[in-house]
Design a protein around this motif. Structure first.
Motif, PDB file in Angstrom:
ATOM      1  N   LEU A 267      40.066  43.028  32.801  1.00 28.30           N
ATOM      2  CA  LEU A 267      38.681  42.893  33.268  1.00 28.30           C
ATOM      3  C   LEU A 267      37.859  44.132  32.928  1.00 28.30           C
ATOM      4  CD1 LEU A 267      38.995  41.122  36.732  1.00 28.30           C
ATOM      5  CD2 LEU A 267      38.842  40.159  34.435  1.00 28.30           C
ATOM      6  N   HIS A 268      38.518  45.158  32.391  1.00 30.22           N
ATOM      7  CA  HIS A 268      37.813  46.408  32.057  1.00 30.22           C
ATOM      8  C   HIS A 268      38.014  46.631  30.557  1.00 30.22           C
ATOM      9  CE1 HIS A 268      36.011  50.245  32.518  1.00 30.22           C
ATOM     10  NE2 HIS A 268      36.931  50.896  33.196  1.00 30.22           N
ATOM     11  N   ALA A 271      39.384  44.072  27.859  1.00 28.28           N
ATOM     12  CA  ALA A 271      38.637  42.856  27.508  1.00 28.28           C
ATOM     13  C   ALA A 271      38.460  42.711  25.995  1.00 28.28           C
ATOM     14  CB  ALA A 271      37.276  42.863  28.198  1.00 28.28           C
ATOM     15  N   LYS A 299      35.953  25.742  36.815  1.00 28.06           N
ATOM     16  CA  LYS A 299      36.616  26.880  37.462  1.00 28.06           C
ATOM     17  C   LYS A 299      38.125  26.645  37.646  1.00 28.06           C
ATOM     18  CE  LYS A 299      33.233  29.762  38.213  1.00 28.06           C
ATOM     19  NZ  LYS A 299      32.408  29.786  39.395  1.00 28.06           N
ATOM     20  N   ARG A 304      38.037  32.626  31.830  1.00 27.50           N
ATOM     21  CA  ARG A 304      36.743  33.316  31.731  1.00 27.50           C
ATOM     22  C   ARG A 304      36.374  33.486  30.268  1.00 27.50           C
ATOM     23  NH1 ARG A 304      34.930  37.370  36.469  1.00 27.50           N
ATOM     24  NH2 ARG A 304      35.025  35.741  38.021  1.00 27.50           N
ATOM     25  N   LEU A 305      35.099  33.511  29.999  1.00 30.07           N
ATOM     26  CA  LEU A 305      34.658  33.795  28.641  1.00 30.07           C
ATOM     27  C   LEU A 305      34.724  35.313  28.476  1.00 30.07           C
ATOM     28  CD1 LEU A 305      33.569  32.701  26.010  1.00 30.07           C
ATOM     29  CD2 LEU A 305      31.264  32.913  26.947  1.00 30.07           C
ATOM     30  N   GLY A 307      34.469  39.042  27.238  1.00 31.67           N
ATOM     31  CA  GLY A 307      33.368  39.685  26.511  1.00 31.67           C
ATOM     32  C   GLY A 307      32.007  39.241  27.008  1.00 31.67           C
ATOM     33  N   PHE A 308      32.005  38.462  28.079  1.00 34.59           N
ATOM     34  CA  PHE A 308      30.743  38.031  28.692  1.00 34.59           C
ATOM     35  C   PHE A 308      30.696  38.475  30.137  1.00 34.59           C
ATOM     36  CE2 PHE A 308      27.602  35.085  26.831  1.00 34.59           C
ATOM     37  CZ  PHE A 308      27.992  35.209  25.507  1.00 34.59           C
ATOM     38  N   ARG A 311      29.240  43.715  35.652  1.00 33.60           N
ATOM     39  CA  ARG A 311      28.870  43.999  37.030  1.00 33.60           C
ATOM     40  C   ARG A 311      27.449  44.549  37.120  1.00 33.60           C
ATOM     41  NH1 ARG A 311      31.716  45.301  41.557  1.00 33.60           N
ATOM     42  NH2 ARG A 311      32.818  43.399  41.088  1.00 33.60           N
ATOM     43  N   TYR A 356      25.011  27.237  33.089  1.00 29.55           N
ATOM     44  CA  TYR A 356      26.044  27.982  33.827  1.00 29.55           C
ATOM     45  C   TYR A 356      25.868  29.489  33.591  1.00 29.55           C
ATOM     46  CZ  TYR A 356      30.708  29.790  35.080  1.00 29.55           C
ATOM     47  OH  TYR A 356      31.741  30.524  35.627  1.00 29.55           O
ATOM     48  N   ARG A 360      23.908  32.464  36.110  1.00 33.38           N
ATOM     49  CA  ARG A 360      24.716  33.617  36.569  1.00 33.38           C
ATOM     50  C   ARG A 360      24.374  34.894  35.813  1.00 33.38           C
ATOM     51  NH1 ARG A 360      27.289  29.055  37.157  1.00 33.38           N
ATOM     52  NH2 ARG A 360      28.618  28.656  38.977  1.00 33.38           N
ATOM     53  N   ASN A 365      28.858  41.362  26.584  1.00 35.11           N
ATOM     54  CA  ASN A 365      28.967  42.798  26.873  1.00 35.11           C
ATOM     55  C   ASN A 365      29.504  43.508  25.624  1.00 35.11           C
ATOM     56  OD1 ASN A 365      31.888  42.751  26.968  1.00 35.11           O
ATOM     57  ND2 ASN A 365      31.702  41.723  28.955  1.00 35.11           N
ATOM     58  N   ASP A 367      32.173  44.483  24.632  1.00 43.44           N
ATOM     59  CA  ASP A 367      33.465  44.101  24.061  1.00 43.44           C
ATOM     60  C   ASP A 367      33.399  42.845  23.209  1.00 43.44           C
ATOM     61  OD1 ASP A 367      34.985  46.175  25.082  1.00 43.44           O
ATOM     62  OD2 ASP A 367      35.129  45.205  27.033  1.00 43.44           O
TER      63      ASP A 367
END
Ligand code: CMC
Length: 433
Positions: A267-268, A271, A299, A304-305, A307-308, A311, A356, A360, A365, A367
């Motif tokens: 998640l950091h 990714a 869900k 999760r996608l 690189g998208f 926070r 979606y 949100r 991001n 990555d």
């Protein structure tokens, strides 16, 4: 609200009123100082994931997640990415000002001098299994530096901290190149005096026996830019870990190795590797990107996608915009055609027009496109997170140094809201049901 001339926030807790002072910032959110809350009310601030908690004041990096702004020491990331170099940005982050030409040259010479790793130190690369994840070896190697350079350990001695700073910045590229060469079964090379930081790193990583290492200038420039883009990102998970560990007066190496551990998570920093796995999966399985996106939105699938989302950024990550621009140009300069870039662009198009992601506020991001450039350069996916660590090193060091010099600094020690059982009595094993 004001009280007694000072601006305060007035809080009513169970009929008791307390005044909480405000910590002002120069830009972005101000902070409510919650320190007195426990003593005054018996309550603590409850903020899982620290979504709304400022753990420190900082002069290093400013992010406005709504506007997509990132600045190091006041300088916009776009300007630094275009005009600066990684070592200059490192000095900027660590010292607070852009260096004069002579200072920069002296710093580059100092780094050049320390890139070498002793034969004893090099042993670590032969004892680690070849298939060990590079982040495991990287964390171990940084910890090991604390054993090799005892004169640079005292966190309260500025000269020792300056030495640890130079040693870590200088040796990190050598360490990362050795991790890669060891995995490939190739002999470890030495840094060459006179080559630039980036040239040394690339040559030590990729040069094959009996061959010259030659790449176009775009290769070096892109690598330098990617490191600049990763150099700091205020109080993210790994940087907060580095600060937290250092707040116990752990030395700089031990603190940074904690940051490496945090960065390894998918998640950091992990990714970028996960993005490439995801794009490869889409290509190899032949799934239509639109159908893959349906799985992401469902869900229950738990996908999760990668690189998208971010926070802090709730609009386009400014680093992602720079990397996206570069990806096409770098691939062309290197003569690489990569269908993963086409898939990434298609996935991005689908996401940016899908409710979606719009609702949100999920955007690419940093990555999302970096892995494609690294891959074109020849790095395997397992090396992407170590490259992130190399880039983030100046930020970790700058933030650690700010923390250690902060007169208001205290050991990091969050509270909790206990939700377990109340007191009960011990029962011997023989009498338990
Ligand atoms: N794909 C699908 N849905 C997502 C994604 C994603 N990548 N990211 C967030 N969401 C959804 C999430 O399911 C939630 O939906 P709902 O409100 O219906 O429950 C909503 O968006 C908010 O998500 P969150 O998990 O509360 O957001 P967060 O701020 O805690 O997480 C994040 C931020 C980066 C961990 C997350 O967006 C994520 O997992 N992204 C994928 C991993 C990734 O690319 N990480 C790299 C971050 S940038 C580099 C770095 O700084 O390390």
């Amino acid at each position: 609200m004001t009280a007694g001339g000072d601006q305060v926030i007035r809080l009513d807790v169970d009929g008791k009123t307390i005044d909480l002072r405000i910590q002002r910032g120069t830009a972005g959110a101000d902070g409510i100082m919650l320190g007195p809350l426990l003593a005054e009310t018996g309550m603590v601030a409850f903020d899982p994931g620290l979504l709304n908690t400022a753990s420190c004041t900082s002069d290093v990096t400013f992010i406005d997640g709504d506007q997509g702004i990132l600045r190091y020491r006041g300088y916009p990331i776009e300007q630094l990415a275009e005009h600066s170099t990684f070592l200059e940005v490192a000095l900027l982050l660590i010292r607070g000002e852009l260096p004069a030409q002579s200072e920069l040259e002296a710093f580059e010479t100092r780094i050049d001098k320390h890139m070498y790793l002793s034969d004893d130190f090099r042993q670590i690369f032969s004892v680690m299994p070849r298939r060990a994840h590079p982040m495991a070896t990287l964390g171990a190697a940084i910890n090991m530096m604390a054993g090799f350079y005892p004169e640079s350990l005292d966190p309260l001695d500025p000269a020792a901290v300056r030495l640890a700073t130079a040693l870590m910045l200088a040796k990190m590229p050598t360490i990362i190149s050795y991790i890669y060469r060891r995995a490939q079964g190739n002999a470890l090379l030495y840094p060459q005096p006179g080559q630039s930081y980036i040239e040394n790193f690339a040559r030590m990583t990729f040069q094959l026996p009996g061959e010259r290492f030659e790449v176009p200038p775009e290769f070096y420039r892109a690598l330098d830019t990617l490191l600049i883009l990763h150099a700091d990102h205020e109080q993210n998970c790994s940087t907060s870990s580095v600060r937290m560990i250092g707040s116990a007066r752990a030395n700089l190496y031990m603190s940074v190795s904690g940051g490496v551990s945090a960065l390894s998570g998918p998640l950091h920093g992990g990714a970028n590797e996960a993005v490439l796995d995801m794009l490869s999966y889409i290509r190899d399985s032949g799934i239509d990107p639109r159908d893959f996106m349906k799985q992401v939105k469902d869900k229950k699938a738990g996908i999760r996608l990668m690189g998208f989302g971010h926070r802090v950024y709730k609009s386009y990550d400014p680093r992602a915009a720079i990397v996206k621009q570069q990806a096409q140009a770098v691939l062309e300069a290197l003569g690489v055609r990569d269908e993963l870039l086409d898939i990434a662009q298609e996935v991005e198009q689908v996401a940016l027009s899908d409710d979606y992601f719009i609702e949100r506020r999920l955007y690419p991001n940093v990555d999302f496109y970096t892995g494609i450039i690294y891959r074109a350069m020849g790095f395997p996916a397992s090396m992407f997170t170590p490259l992130f660590a190399l880039g983030r090193l100046p930020g970790w060091i700058a933030q650690w140094r700010e923390m250690i010099n902060d007169p208001a600094g205290k050991i990091g020690r969050p509270r909790q809201v206990y939700t377990g059982l109340e007191q009960r009595d011990y029962v011997p094993a023989s009498q338990r049901p």
